[in-house]
Enzyme design. Structure first.
Site, mmCIF file in Angstrom:
data_model
loop_
_atom_site.group_PDB
_atom_site.id
_atom_site.type_symbol
_atom_site.label_atom_id
_atom_site.label_comp_id
_atom_site.label_asym_id
_atom_site.label_seq_id
_atom_site.Cartn_x
_atom_site.Cartn_y
_atom_site.Cartn_z
ATOM 1 C CE1 TYR A 189 -4.398 -2.505 5.706
ATOM 2 C CE2 TYR A 189 -4.050 0.256 4.945
ATOM 3 C CZ TYR A 189 -4.036 -1.242 4.361
ATOM 4 O OH TYR A 189 -3.950 -1.507 3.067
ATOM 5 C CB SER A 199 -1.094 0.142 1.100
ATOM 6 O OG SER A 199 -1.902 1.618 1.290
HETATM 7 P P1 NAD Z 1 -11.732 -6.209 -0.248
HETATM 8 O O1 NAD Z 1 -11.843 -5.835 1.312
HETATM 9 O O2 NAD Z 1 -12.700 -6.078 -1.249
HETATM 10 O O3 NAD Z 1 -10.638 -7.145 -0.353
HETATM 11 C C1 NAD Z 1 -10.107 -7.993 1.416
HETATM 12 C C2 NAD Z 1 -9.924 -9.228 1.118
HETATM 13 O O4 NAD Z 1 -9.450 -9.090 2.245
HETATM 14 C C3 NAD Z 1 -11.346 -9.030 1.835
HETATM 15 O O5 NAD Z 1 -12.414 -9.723 0.854
HETATM 16 C C4 NAD Z 1 -11.556 -10.591 2.676
HETATM 17 O O6 NAD Z 1 -11.830 -11.848 1.549
HETATM 18 C C5 NAD Z 1 -9.606 -10.628 2.965
HETATM 19 N N1 NAD Z 1 -9.656 -11.122 4.313
HETATM 20 C C6 NAD Z 1 -9.912 -10.258 5.191
HETATM 21 N N2 NAD Z 1 -9.239 -11.194 6.523
HETATM 22 C C7 NAD Z 1 -9.653 -11.768 6.208
HETATM 23 C C8 NAD Z 1 -9.371 -13.387 6.972
HETATM 24 N N3 NAD Z 1 -8.619 -13.215 8.101
HETATM 25 N N4 NAD Z 1 -8.763 -14.638 5.931
HETATM 26 C C9 NAD Z 1 -9.542 -14.225 4.954
HETATM 27 N N5 NAD Z 1 -9.705 -13.433 4.257
HETATM 28 C C10 NAD Z 1 -9.634 -12.277 5.126
HETATM 29 O O7 NAD Z 1 -10.158 -4.615 -0.182
HETATM 30 P P2 NAD Z 1 -9.297 -4.032 -1.109
HETATM 31 O O8 NAD Z 1 -9.389 -2.773 -1.285
HETATM 32 O O9 NAD Z 1 -9.493 -4.753 -2.563
HETATM 33 O O10 NAD Z 1 -7.924 -4.980 -0.404
HETATM 34 C C11 NAD Z 1 -7.183 -5.805 -0.932
HETATM 35 C C12 NAD Z 1 -5.626 -5.797 -0.612
HETATM 36 O O11 NAD Z 1 -5.748 -3.862 -1.127
HETATM 37 C C13 NAD Z 1 -5.174 -5.304 0.331
HETATM 38 O O12 NAD Z 1 -4.193 -5.502 1.170
HETATM 39 C C14 NAD Z 1 -5.155 -4.256 1.151
HETATM 40 O O13 NAD Z 1 -5.012 -3.450 2.434
HETATM 41 C C15 NAD Z 1 -4.363 -3.514 0.062
HETATM 42 N N6 NAD Z 1 -5.133 -1.614 -0.645
HETATM 43 C C16 NAD Z 1 -6.110 -1.561 -0.500
HETATM 44 C C17 NAD Z 1 -6.142 0.211 -1.108
HETATM 45 C C18 NAD Z 1 -7.667 0.708 -0.821
HETATM 46 O O14 NAD Z 1 -7.447 2.307 -0.744
HETATM 47 N N7 NAD Z 1 -8.912 -0.360 -1.273
HETATM 48 C C19 NAD Z 1 -5.312 0.933 -0.840
HETATM 49 C C20 NAD Z 1 -3.543 0.143 -0.762
HETATM 50 C C21 NAD Z 1 -3.742 -0.817 -0.690
#
Ligand code: NAD
Ligand code: MG
Length: 300
Positions: A206, A193
């Site tokens: 985080y 991130s």
């Molecule tokens: P999202 O909520 O759609 O996806 C995250 C997924 O993590 C969830 O769908 C869930 O299935 C899984 N998860 C969480 N806890 C879990 C557990 N204990 N066991 C199994 N699965 C679990 O959100 P996203 O934004 O698509 O996140 C995906 C990645 O992108 C993450 O690593 C997040 O940190 C990163 N990210 C997101 C953003 C943003 O702005 N959305 C920015 C930077 C990084």
């Protein structure tokens, strides 16, 4: 009607290509469902077109039910890969849609519901992925927990522990187990991130995990190239996913989500799909130990 895949590729101003804030407040309990979001995120359902870049590959993706992981899963299937998807049992409605989309491409989907903060499940899920796919060529460590707290005094030991277990320990456990099955040419992609580089005051636990993911990625890349395996990270800026309205941000921040980056809007998950495809495919053959940013104009 304009073909959404052709429209996505049309030359246009990126600032106005996708929805801009303000967005409605939309609280959900973590982990949240993409199906309940307004506007609906674009994970490439109608807009991603594949070109056979991952023909015959076997991919394991955590957090593939929604958001960035779902966009990677759809793109991988359209590029010719079979996909094992890990998600929490409460996310079954989102996961079912992804399974349908993968199968619609004539590819195999292996659904693996469970909690990756448990070491035993991480070992089991790798075994189940290998059994279902016949091996693992691509591992995407993408699942994460994000809970905003403006005061460190409000971060309980329980929250700190769960965030580290989900974001860091699970990556360690799954990677260690999967590497035993990964052949030369295989690729590992970890979702980091912008928080690893510019941590927000409300995301202490985080952001700590995301900096850890960076170091893990770079160290492991140097190590496992001896087996012909590449390891990279992707560092997104603000993306429109269920993570944010389900406690990742305050609802006030959800309303103006993406307004602080130069493009003035959040990214849509499909806008990262080509990056996950490149890093997984043989076209990325000289790229390892790197981080690919997609931040809407704020450099890493
Ligand atoms: P999202 O909520 O759609 O996806 C995250 C997924 O993590 C969830 O769908 C869930 O299935 C899984 N998860 C969480 N806890 C879990 C557990 N204990 N066991 C199994 N699965 C679990 O959100 P996203 O934004 O698509 O996140 C995906 C990645 O992108 C993450 O690593 C997040 O940190 C990163 N990210 C997101 C953003 C943003 O702005 N959305 C920015 C930077 C990084
Ligand atoms: Mg989800």
């Amino acid at each position: 009607m304009i073909d959404p895949a052709a429209d996505r590729m049309r030359m246009q101003d990126p600032r106005t290509q996708h929805p801009m804030p303000p967005f409605p407040k939309q609280p959900q309990a973590a982990p949240g469902l993409a199906t309940k979001m307004e506007p609906q995120p674009d994970h490439g359902e109608l807009s991603y077109k594949g070109h056979g870049r991952l023909s015959g590959r076997k991919a394991l993706i955590t957090g593939a039910d929604s958001g960035i992981g779902r966009a990677a899963a759809i793109a991988y299937a359209r590029e010719g890969a079979d996909v094992a998807l890990v998600y929490l049992p409460s996310e079954e409605p989102d996961a079912k849609e992804v399974v349908k989309l993968i199968e619609a491409e004539g590819r195999k989907a292996v659904p693996l519901p469970g909690d990756i903060s448990q070491e035993s499940f991480c070992e089991t899920l790798v075994e189940q992925a290998v059994a279902g796919l016949g091996g693992i060529d691509i591992l995407v460590n993408n699942a994460a927990k994000q809970t905003t707290q403006s005061d460190i005094a409000d971060i309980t030991n329980e929250q700190f522990d769960k965030t580290l277990k989900t974001n860091l320990y699970a990556m360690f456990w799954i990677t260690k187990a999967a590497l035993r099955f990964m052949p030369p040419g295989a690729a590992i992609i970890n979702t980091s991130s912008v928080q690893a580089y510019h941590p927000s005051q409300g995301l202490v636990d985080y952001a700590t995990t995301k900096a850890g993911i960076q170091a893990f990625t770079e160290a492991l890349a140097r190590q496992v190239i001896s087996k012909g395996i590449r390891v990279n990270a992707v560092a997104p800026g603000p993306f429109w996913t269920a993570l944010q309205p389900s406690g990742g941000q305050t609802q006030e921040k959800v309303e103006k989500f993406g307004s602080s980056v130069p493009m003035g809007r959040p990214g849509q998950p499909v806008e990262l799909a080509p990056v996950y495809v490149l890093l997984a495919s043989q076209e990325g053959s000289y790229i390892s130990g790197e981080t690919y940013g997609a931040t809407g104009g704020n450099s890493l």
